[in-house]
Each structure stands twice: as structure tokens, then as C-alpha cells.
Scaffold this active site. Structure first.
Site, PDB file in Angstrom:
ATOM      1  N   ASP A   1       6.877  25.571  67.589  1.00 27.98           N
ATOM      2  CA  ASP A   1       5.902  25.436  68.590  1.00 27.98           C
ATOM      3  C   ASP A   1       6.526  25.715  70.245  1.00 27.98           C
ATOM      4  O   ASP A   1       5.498  25.934  70.967  1.00 27.98           O
ATOM      5  CB  ASP A   1       4.754  24.865  68.307  1.00 27.98           C
ATOM      6  CG  ASP A   1       3.490  24.700  69.212  1.00 27.98           C
ATOM      7  OD1 ASP A   1       2.994  25.805  69.281  1.00 27.98           O
ATOM      8  OD2 ASP A   1       3.168  23.745  69.855  1.00 27.98           O
TER       9      ASP A   1
ATOM     10  N   GLU B   1      10.171  28.774  77.881  1.00 24.36           N
ATOM     11  CA  GLU B   1       8.981  29.372  77.619  1.00 24.36           C
ATOM     12  C   GLU B   1       8.303  30.193  78.552  1.00 24.36           C
ATOM     13  O   GLU B   1       8.642  29.992  79.832  1.00 24.36           O
ATOM     14  CB  GLU B   1       7.962  28.147  77.297  1.00 24.36           C
ATOM     15  CG  GLU B   1       8.469  27.215  76.123  1.00 24.36           C
ATOM     16  CD  GLU B   1       7.404  26.253  75.764  1.00 24.36           C
ATOM     17  OE1 GLU B   1       6.531  25.830  76.470  1.00 24.36           O
ATOM     18  OE2 GLU B   1       7.732  25.389  74.932  1.00 24.36           O
TER      19      GLU B   1
ATOM     20  N   HIS C   1       3.337  27.395  71.895  1.00 22.62           N
ATOM     21  CA  HIS C   1       3.154  26.119  72.552  1.00 22.62           C
ATOM     22  C   HIS C   1       1.718  25.894  72.497  1.00 22.62           C
ATOM     23  O   HIS C   1       1.125  25.458  73.554  1.00 22.62           O
ATOM     24  CB  HIS C   1       3.675  25.844  73.750  1.00 22.62           C
ATOM     25  CG  HIS C   1       3.928  24.453  74.305  1.00 22.62           C
ATOM     26  ND1 HIS C   1       4.932  24.156  75.059  1.00 22.62           N
ATOM     27  CD2 HIS C   1       3.078  23.397  73.936  1.00 22.62           C
ATOM     28  CE1 HIS C   1       4.735  22.760  75.404  1.00 22.62           C
ATOM     29  NE2 HIS C   1       3.693  22.268  74.698  1.00 22.62           N
TER      30      HIS C   1
HETATM   31  N1  LIG Z   1       3.484  21.005  70.844  1.00 20.76           N
HETATM   32  C1  LIG Z   1       2.423  20.583  71.791  1.00 20.76           C
HETATM   33  O1  LIG Z   1       1.290  21.370  71.912  1.00 20.76           O
HETATM   34  C2  LIG Z   1       2.432  19.076  72.104  1.00 20.76           C
HETATM   35  C3  LIG Z   1       1.313  18.383  71.939  1.00 20.76           C
HETATM   36  C4  LIG Z   1       1.347  16.992  72.420  1.00 20.76           C
HETATM   37  C5  LIG Z   1       2.717  16.426  72.345  1.00 20.76           C
HETATM   38  N2  LIG Z   1       3.664  17.098  72.228  1.00 20.76           N
HETATM   39  C6  LIG Z   1       4.991  16.579  72.314  1.00 20.76           C
HETATM   40  O2  LIG Z   1       5.066  15.433  71.385  1.00 20.76           O
HETATM   41  C7  LIG Z   1       5.591  14.477  71.612  1.00 20.76           C
HETATM   42  C8  LIG Z   1       5.351  13.109  70.875  1.00 20.76           C
HETATM   43  O3  LIG Z   1       4.105  12.805  71.294  1.00 20.76           O
HETATM   44  P1  LIG Z   1       3.332  11.502  70.806  1.00 20.76           P
HETATM   45  O4  LIG Z   1       1.811  11.661  71.150  1.00 20.76           O
HETATM   46  O5  LIG Z   1       3.519  11.285  69.520  1.00 20.76           O
HETATM   47  O6  LIG Z   1       4.225  10.591  71.731  1.00 20.76           O
HETATM   48  P2  LIG Z   1       4.471   8.967  71.483  1.00 20.76           P
HETATM   49  O7  LIG Z   1       5.126   8.468  72.580  1.00 20.76           O
HETATM   50  O8  LIG Z   1       3.320   8.517  70.840  1.00 20.76           O
HETATM   51  O9  LIG Z   1       5.631   8.803  70.533  1.00 20.76           O
HETATM   52  C9  LIG Z   1       6.760   9.153  70.497  1.00 20.76           C
HETATM   53  C10 LIG Z   1       7.791   8.400  69.660  1.00 20.76           C
HETATM   54  O10 LIG Z   1       9.014   8.828  69.519  1.00 20.76           O
HETATM   55  C11 LIG Z   1       9.757   7.514  69.739  1.00 20.76           C
HETATM   56  N3  LIG Z   1      11.261   7.756  70.414  1.00 20.76           N
HETATM   57  C12 LIG Z   1      11.448   8.114  71.333  1.00 20.76           C
HETATM   58  N4  LIG Z   1      12.772   8.477  71.543  1.00 20.76           N
HETATM   59  C13 LIG Z   1      13.474   8.475  70.282  1.00 20.76           C
HETATM   60  C14 LIG Z   1      14.762   8.581  69.833  1.00 20.76           C
HETATM   61  N5  LIG Z   1      15.562   9.105  70.521  1.00 20.76           N
HETATM   62  N6  LIG Z   1      14.775   8.668  68.458  1.00 20.76           N
HETATM   63  C15 LIG Z   1      13.716   8.240  67.845  1.00 20.76           C
HETATM   64  N7  LIG Z   1      12.658   8.004  68.213  1.00 20.76           N
HETATM   65  C16 LIG Z   1      12.255   8.137  69.480  1.00 20.76           C
HETATM   66  C17 LIG Z   1       9.216   6.736  70.139  1.00 20.76           C
HETATM   67  O11 LIG Z   1       9.732   5.287  69.917  1.00 20.76           O
HETATM   68  C18 LIG Z   1       7.662   6.787  69.917  1.00 20.76           C
HETATM   69  O12 LIG Z   1       7.240   5.969  68.857  1.00 20.76           O
HETATM   70  C19 LIG Z   1       5.384  14.453  73.222  1.00 20.76           C
HETATM   71  O13 LIG Z   1       6.416  13.616  74.209  1.00 20.76           O
HETATM   72  C20 LIG Z   1       5.307  15.956  73.661  1.00 20.76           C
HETATM   73  O14 LIG Z   1       6.621  16.045  74.187  1.00 20.76           O
HETATM   74  C21 LIG Z   1       3.630  18.380  72.120  1.00 20.76           C
HETATM   75  O1  LIG Z   2       2.596  17.312  76.105  1.00 19.96           O
HETATM   76  C1  LIG Z   2       1.570  18.056  75.674  1.00 19.96           C
HETATM   77  O2  LIG Z   2       0.526  17.423  75.608  1.00 19.96           O
HETATM   78  C2  LIG Z   2       1.750  19.480  74.999  1.00 19.96           C
HETATM   79  O3  LIG Z   2       3.022  19.800  75.158  1.00 19.96           O
HETATM   80  C3  LIG Z   2       0.569  20.298  75.360  1.00 19.96           C
HETATM   81  O4  LIG Z   2       0.670  20.773  76.650  1.00 19.96           O
HETATM   82  P1  LIG Z   2      -0.196  21.937  76.934  1.00 19.96           P
HETATM   83  O5  LIG Z   2      -1.032  21.241  77.540  1.00 19.96           O
HETATM   84  O6  LIG Z   2       0.873  22.691  78.228  1.00 19.96           O
HETATM   85  O7  LIG Z   2      -0.434  22.952  75.987  1.00 19.96           O
END
Ligand SMILES: NC(=O)c1ccc[n+]([C@@H]2O[C@H](COP(=O)([O-])OP(=O)(O)OC[C@H]3O[C@@H](n4cnc5c(N)ncnc54)[C@H](O)[C@@H]3O)[C@@H](O)[C@H]2O)c1
Ligand SMILES: O=C(O)[C@H](O)COP(=O)(O)O
Length: 410
Positions: A264, A269, A292
């Protein structure tokens, strides 16, 4: 009603990247009308121009607020990332400029977990390939390499909000969950923590990544790690593009080591929906490619718009910084009608408070309430005071060495 040192009409709010319209509505309902909306991230020159007189900025994951862009933000007071990730912002520089950054730490968690769960089912059934063939007029009815989720092992890297939510969904589908997290995390349900990434990789049928983009996680899944996955395993990345070495992933798919993937997020991007998308993964039918959109659901965007706009408005209206990601957190009561609130952001070093207090006493200003919080290099002190005019005290406070910013509410 509380008056801001800069009136609400003058405060320029910029919302980029198609932030959900609820955010604009919330600002307008609160009296902010100088609002500028952009569907995507403007090109660099235009962006710098826009940022030069912006007071409150809302972005999503795409806009890079670093280097020249941040240097252009001379009037910036607060930033909202209308998403979870804050890696697109130079948080340290924001802190040193006295700019709190707010995000929505779990408003889209469920959306990402649901998408990933769906992708796991589709990958295990070989649907991406069958779907691609059907679109080309080919009939591919076969049970070969088509499996149920029940009894399969899901490896989760990063057991935070999304990782643990995914664990609950996957266990409900009968999967065995094993996870690796850099922190000690409570195992939910029947899930089991594994002590290292290297230990986890050979044990899984599907690996799903849920770590933030940090120095430690960048390229954490490269050729060596992919080779440690069992032949026929699947990879899901809905975290950040730089976590996976995309060329190594393409190679692993090409030689048939991995049986498929769902991706994703990408190292590069497109800036907008009008720009082309390029990736070494385009050639693979067994890879689900999504633009994404892990957090792009109506539910998530509405929640995020309301949560982040609310935090920005609270900061602007009364100085509260609760849940700021880079700033001392202070939750402030409403300002009493007879008082003036003076907010002083400063370098956190010995003697600051003494000088601040001296400024008030030397001007014979009585302090009715005082709030202080520090975080690392920065201190944030708020004083509710009795004074006729705030100009003399603001000027004196600004002269204290180490002062970063002074704001006033009446
Ligand atoms: N694709 C999307 O649209 C989308 C949407 C939301 C979030 N995200 C991504 O997903 C990530 C995670 O989101 P979340 O809400 O679960 O975050 P979070 O902070 O709740 O969880 C992240 C976890 O990763 C762990 N971590 C950090 N570094 C690490 C490492 N080197 N090795 C192992 N574990 C490690 C942390 O301890 C934590 O438990 C966000 O940082 C964001 O980049 C993407
Ligand atoms: O960090 C996030 O919450 C996700 O990557 C989603 O990002 P966006 O709002 O740009 O889709």
C-alpha cells in the site's frame, strides 16, 4: 469570549491533501474564516509561497515539512498531520521553532487492519493472480496454492495500535499470531511475542509490517530478511514505503520465493492522482498494489478531521497542547473573563522561570494561575494574569534570552 492576540479573521488556516471537509467546517463554526483548501500538495515553489504567511497548517502523509518548506514557514503557529504518521515532518525543527504538531494516533487504525485482513485472505486464496487472468479473458479454476486462513501463522512486525488490532481480527479468523516489537508488548488473545525479527521470519505464512518510518525500520526488510521467510510466504506492507527494499522484494517474487504480496506504501509515491505511478512491482499479477489507501475510508477521514481540527483549534483558542507529538503537554482550563493568558515558549534551561517571574513582578502584575511543562529542550509556561495592557509584559518577555515565542489571549 476569549480574544486571540491575532484575531481569528487574520489567522490563515491551510488544509492540504484533501483533508476531509469536516475539518474546514469545524474551523468555520469556531469563527476561523481565512481558510485555504488544496486537494493535493502544491509544487515546491507554490507551497513555499503558501506557507510564508500560514499560521495553522493541516497536511496528510504526503507533504514534506522539512528543509526549505519548513524554513518558509515564518508565521507558522501549529501543524496538524491529519493521519497517524508524523515522519513527513521535521519534528525537531518544529519544536525548536515553538510549533506544536498534532496527529490522530488511532483514528484510522481499524481501517488499516480491515484492509490488511482482507488482503491476507485474498493472498492465501491466490485471488490477485486469478483476478488479473480473468480480466485478460483467462479461466483459471484451481485449488492449487489456495488456502484458508485458519491454522496459518501471521507474523506481525510492530504490535502497536494497528498490529494489535490486526491480531484480534486474524485470531478471529483462526490464525496463529506471532509478533516482534522493539518494546515489550502485552500478548493479546493467544498471540505470542518472538524475541527478534530473525526468529520470527522463518515461522510465518504471512508477514505484515506495522512499524513507523524511523532510522531503525528503514530497509528493515531486505534481501536477507526476505530469504529468511519460508518459500511460498506472503508479505504485506501498509506501514511506510522505505521499510521494505522494494528491489529485493521484486527479486524475491521474480525467483518465486515469495508467493505474493500486498503493498500500500512505496518509497516514492505520486504527488497527486494526476501523476503517474511507477514501481518495479507493476509486472507481478500476484501482488496487490493499492495507492496508500490503508486509512482512506469515510469513517477514518471523518474521525481524523474532527480530532485534529479540534486539537488545532484548542491550541489556537486557549493554548492547550494535549497529545502534541513534539511538545510539552498542557491541558488548560477556559480563561477567566477578567484575566489575560500569556503563553511563553522557551529553551528549557536553568533560570528561565526566575526571569519570567521577575518580568511579571517588576511590572507589578499579579499572576492568578501558572502552568508549566517541559519536554527535552523546550519549556512551555502559561500564566493567567491581571493586567490592563499586555504589550509591556510581552515585550519584556520577548527580551529574555532563550525565548522562542510569546502568545497572548484576552
Ligand atoms: N497505509 C496507511 O494508510 C497507514 C495508515 C495508518 C498508519 N500507517 C503506518 O503504520 C504505522 C504503524 O501505525 P500504528 O498506529 O500501529 O503505530 P503505533 O505507534 O501504535 O505502533 C508501532 C509499533 O511499532 C513498534 N516499533 C517501532 N520501531 C520498531 C522496530 N524497529 N522494530 C519493531 N517494532 C518497532 C513500536 O514499539 C510500536 O509498538 C504508522 O507509523 C504509519 O506509518 C499507514
Ligand atoms: O499515517 C497515516 O495515517 C497513513 O499513512 C495515512 O496517510 P494519508 O492520510 O495520507 O492517507
Amino acid at each position: 469570549m476569549t480574544k486571540l492576540s491575532l484575531s481569528k479573521e487574520k489567522i490563515k488556516v491551510v488544509l492540504l491533501e484533501g483533508v476531509h471537509p469536516d475539518a474546514e467546517t469545524l474551523f468555520r463554526q469556531d469563527g476561523y474564516h481565512n481558510i485555504h483548501i488544496y486537494k493535493s500538495t502544491p509544487a515546491d515553489d507554490e507551497l513555499q509561497n503558501i506557507l510564508s504567511d500560514t499560521h495553522i497548517l493541516g497536511i496528510r502523509s504526503r507533504t514534506q515539512l522539512k528543509g526549505a518548506n519548513l524554513a518558509a514557514c515564518e508565521k507558522l503557529m501549529a501543524v496538524g498531520t491529519f493521519c497517524i504518521g508524523t515522519n513527513q515532518v521535521d519534528l525537531e525543527s518544529c519544536t525548536s521553532k515553538g510549533i506544536p504538531v498534532f496527529n490522530a494516533p488511532f483514528s484510522n487504525t481499524r481501517s488499516v487492519a480491515e484492509l490488511v485482513m482482507a488482503e491476507i485472505i485474498l493472498l492465501l486464496r491466490g485471488i490477485p493472480e486469478k483476478n488479473a487472468k480473468a480480466h485478460r479473458g483467462q479461466w483459471h479454476k484451481s485449488a492449487l496454492h489456495s488456502n484458508e486462513t485458519r491454522g496459518k501463522t501471521l507474523g506481525i512486525v510492530g504490535f502497536g495500535h494497528i498490529g494489535s488490532q490486526l491480531c484480534i481480527l486474524a485470531e478471529a479468523m483462526g490464525m496463529q499470531v506471532k509478533y516482534f516489537d522493539i518494546e515489550n508488548k502485552l500478548p493479546l488473545g493467544n498471540s505470542m511475542a518472538v524475541s527478534s525479527l530473525e526468529d520470527l521470519l522463518p515461522q510465518v505464512d504471512v508477514l505484515s509490517l506495522h512499524v513507523p518510518d524511523t532510522e531503525l525500520t528503514r530497509q528493515m526488510i531486505g534481501a536477507k530478511e526476505l530469504a529468511l521467510l519460508p518459500k511460498g510466504a506472503f508479505l504485506v506492507n501498509a506501514a511506510r514505503g522505505l521499510i521494505v527494499d522494494i528491489d529485493a522484494l521484486a527479486n524475491s517474487l521474480r525467483i518465486g520465493h515469495l508467493n505474493g504480496a500486498a503493498i500500500d506504501v512505496f518509497p516514492e509515491e505520486p504527488a497527486s492522482n494526476n501523476d503517474p505511478f511507477e514501481s518495479p512491482l507493476l509486472e507481478f499479477d500476484n501482488v496487490i498494489l493499492t495507492p496508500h489507501i490503508g486509512g482512506s475510508t469515510q469513517e477514518a477521514q471523518v474521525n481524523i478531521a474532527n480530532e485534529v481540527a479540534d486539537k488545532l483549534i484548542k491550541y489556537s483558542n486557549n493554548g492547550s497542547t494535549s497529545s502534541a507529538v513534539n511538545f510539552p503537554e498542557v491541558s488548560l482550563p477556559a480563561l477567566h473573563a477578567d484575566l489575560t493568558r500569556v503563553m511563553h515558549i522557551h529553551e528549557n534551561k536553568p533560570g528561565m522561570l526566575e526571569q519570567i517571574n521577575h518580568s511579571f513582578s517588576s511590572q507589578k502584575i499579579n499572576i492568578a494561575a501558572m502552568y508549566l511543562q517541559t519536554l527535552g529542550e523546550i519549556g512551555y509556561v502559561i500564566m493567567d494574569v491581571n493586567c490592563e495592557s499586555s504589550d509591556p509584559i510581552v515585550n519584556q518577555l520577548k527580551d529574555i534570552e532563550g525565548t522562542i515565542r510569546v502568545r497572548v489571549l484576552h
